[in-house]
Design a protein around this motif. Structure first.
Motif, PDB file in Angstrom:
ATOM      1  N   ILE A 153      -6.132   8.087   1.867  1.00  0.00           N
ATOM      2  CA  ILE A 153      -6.121   7.583   3.242  1.00  0.00           C
ATOM      3  C   ILE A 153      -5.704   6.122   3.193  1.00  0.00           C
ATOM      4  O   ILE A 153      -6.424   5.275   2.660  1.00  0.00           O
ATOM      5  CB  ILE A 153      -7.517   7.695   3.905  1.00  0.00           C
ATOM      6  N   GLU A 154      -4.514   5.825   3.729  1.00  0.00           N
ATOM      7  CA  GLU A 154      -4.053   4.433   3.776  1.00  0.00           C
ATOM      8  C   GLU A 154      -4.525   3.806   5.083  1.00  0.00           C
ATOM      9  O   GLU A 154      -4.140   4.245   6.163  1.00  0.00           O
ATOM     10  CB  GLU A 154      -2.519   4.368   3.687  1.00  0.00           C
ATOM     11  N   ASN A 155      -5.353   2.795   4.986  1.00  0.00           N
ATOM     12  CA  ASN A 155      -5.871   2.150   6.196  1.00  0.00           C
ATOM     13  C   ASN A 155      -4.819   1.218   6.796  1.00  0.00           C
ATOM     14  O   ASN A 155      -3.808   0.919   6.171  1.00  0.00           O
ATOM     15  CB  ASN A 155      -7.150   1.369   5.873  1.00  0.00           C
ATOM     16  N   LYS A 195       0.838  -1.211   0.000  1.00  0.00           N
ATOM     17  CA  LYS A 195       0.000   0.000   0.000  1.00  0.00           C
ATOM     18  C   LYS A 195       0.865   1.252   0.000  1.00  0.00           C
ATOM     19  O   LYS A 195       0.635   2.186  -0.753  1.00  0.00           O
ATOM     20  CB  LYS A 195      -0.892   0.046   1.254  1.00  0.00           C
ATOM     21  N   THR A 196       1.860   1.248   0.882  1.00  0.00           N
ATOM     22  CA  THR A 196       2.674   2.449   1.031  1.00  0.00           C
ATOM     23  C   THR A 196       3.537   2.676  -0.201  1.00  0.00           C
ATOM     24  O   THR A 196       3.714   3.816  -0.640  1.00  0.00           O
ATOM     25  CB  THR A 196       3.541   2.356   2.298  1.00  0.00           C
ATOM     26  N   ALA A 197       4.055   1.591  -0.779  1.00  0.00           N
ATOM     27  CA  ALA A 197       4.865   1.716  -2.003  1.00  0.00           C
ATOM     28  C   ALA A 197       4.024   2.286  -3.142  1.00  0.00           C
ATOM     29  O   ALA A 197       4.463   3.187  -3.859  1.00  0.00           O
ATOM     30  CB  ALA A 197       5.438   0.357  -2.386  1.00  0.00           C
ATOM     31  N   GLY A 235      -2.456   5.303   8.108  1.00  0.00           N
ATOM     32  CA  GLY A 235      -2.759   4.646   9.374  1.00  0.00           C
ATOM     33  C   GLY A 235      -1.860   3.448   9.615  1.00  0.00           C
ATOM     34  O   GLY A 235      -1.551   2.698   8.692  1.00  0.00           O
ATOM     35  N   ASP A 236      -1.429   3.292  10.844  1.00  0.00           N
ATOM     36  CA  ASP A 236      -0.637   2.131  11.228  1.00  0.00           C
ATOM     37  C   ASP A 236      -0.837   1.880  12.708  1.00  0.00           C
ATOM     38  O   ASP A 236      -1.183   2.783  13.455  1.00  0.00           O
ATOM     39  CB  ASP A 236       0.852   2.368  10.956  1.00  0.00           C
ATOM     40  N   LEU A 237      -0.594   0.648  13.122  1.00  0.00           N
ATOM     41  CA  LEU A 237      -0.774   0.314  14.538  1.00  0.00           C
ATOM     42  C   LEU A 237       0.241   1.039  15.415  1.00  0.00           C
ATOM     43  O   LEU A 237      -0.109   1.636  16.418  1.00  0.00           O
ATOM     44  CB  LEU A 237      -0.617  -1.198  14.738  1.00  0.00           C
ATOM     45  N   ASN A 262       6.862   4.906  10.391  1.00  0.00           N
ATOM     46  CA  ASN A 262       7.796   4.652   9.287  1.00  0.00           C
ATOM     47  C   ASN A 262       7.191   5.020   7.935  1.00  0.00           C
ATOM     48  O   ASN A 262       7.869   5.572   7.076  1.00  0.00           O
ATOM     49  CB  ASN A 262       8.171   3.165   9.225  1.00  0.00           C
ATOM     50  N   ASP A 263       5.908   4.677   7.763  1.00  0.00           N
ATOM     51  CA  ASP A 263       5.270   4.910   6.465  1.00  0.00           C
ATOM     52  C   ASP A 263       5.185   6.399   6.155  1.00  0.00           C
ATOM     53  O   ASP A 263       5.424   6.822   5.029  1.00  0.00           O
ATOM     54  CB  ASP A 263       3.869   4.292   6.439  1.00  0.00           C
ATOM     55  N   ALA A 264       4.839   7.199   7.173  1.00  0.00           N
ATOM     56  CA  ALA A 264       4.726   8.640   6.949  1.00  0.00           C
ATOM     57  C   ALA A 264       6.087   9.222   6.577  1.00  0.00           C
ATOM     58  O   ALA A 264       6.189  10.066   5.686  1.00  0.00           O
ATOM     59  CB  ALA A 264       4.174   9.330   8.193  1.00  0.00           C
TER      60      ALA A 264
HETATM   61 MG    MG Z   1       1.855   0.873   4.944  1.00  0.00          MG
END
Ligand code: MG
Ligand code: ZN
Length: 225
Positions: A120-122, A47-49, A69-71, A75-77
């Motif tokens: 919006i990445e869930n 998703k992030t890629a 969004g991440d638990l 890192n993704d942001a």
């Molecule tokens: Mg991600």
């Protein structure tokens, strides 16, 4: 004593509250002329890629931004910030999905009028994100060539609530003997007529088609993207 009915009642109430807020968000998005796209998938589908690739390519044409969004980690942001567009992390802690209230809070301080397209990445999860409307205009479900063609059959609800399917990591299709025909047939079995894209964030394959799709959406919806 059977506590089941009470639990169900509480859960339904939470979902109802979420839907009300999601509706408010949708009205805000439409008033501001921002087209909102959410991404759902199991963990590790890229998703992030894909998002990084879309942000980098789409920013040439539209004013784009993303909530991710991440638990636990941000890192993704940090990774998405390389695309040089506004990005904000939503860390959910123990909650395995995004809720409308989290989106609302994350948008504080952002002027939606200055955006054309918001992603919006869930959280990576194929189960409960299907129940939580985030006020988005479009929900994209991702399926990677590495995870098995039967995912749509195992998780029909998420495919049913999504509008478009994107098959990711297509550059690896040969190596993992991905059965494209089966994957498409399974998606169509749970969501007949669903539009399917095949992309590689790594090689850029399929990105032009995806961009063209967003241009067409723009023309159809009259939304300013
Ligand atoms: Mg991600
Ligand atoms: Zn959840």
């Amino acid at each position: 004593m059977n506590t089941q009915p009470r639990l169900i009642e509480v859960r339904q109430n939470v979902l109802k509250q979420n839907d009300l807020l999601a509706r408010e968000l949708r009205v805000r998005f439409q008033a501001a002329g921002v087209y909102v796209v959410s991404l759902v998938s199991s963990p590790g589908t890229g998703k992030t890629a894909l998002l990084e690739k879309m942000l980098t390519i789409f920013r040439e044409e539209w004013r784009v931004a993303a909530l991710v969004g991440d638990l636990a980690t941000d890192n993704d942001a940090a990774r998405l910030a390389r695309s040089q567009v506004p990005v904000k992390q939503i860390t959910t802690g123990t909650v395995c999905h995004l809720e409308a209230t989290m989106v609302e809070r994350a948008l504080e301080g952002w002027n939606l009028e200055e955006l054309d397209l918001l992603f919006i990445e869930n959280v990576g999860n194929l189960v409960c994100p299907s129940s939580y409307n985030l006020g988005e205009d479009l929900r994209i479900v991702l399926l990677s060539v590495t995870e098995g063609e039967d995912k749509p059959l195992k998780y029909p609800t998420i495919f049913n609530t999504a509008d478009v399917a994107v098959i990711t990591k297509i550059d690896l299709a040969g190596a993992v003997e991905f059965d494209e025909h089966a994957a498409h047939a399974n998606i169509q079995a749970v969501r007949p007529g669903m539009e399917i894209f095949q992309v590689s964030a790594k090689t850029g394959e399929g990105m032009d088609e995806l961009k063209q799709f967003f241009r067409m959406r723009n023309a159809e919806c009259g939304v300013r993207i």
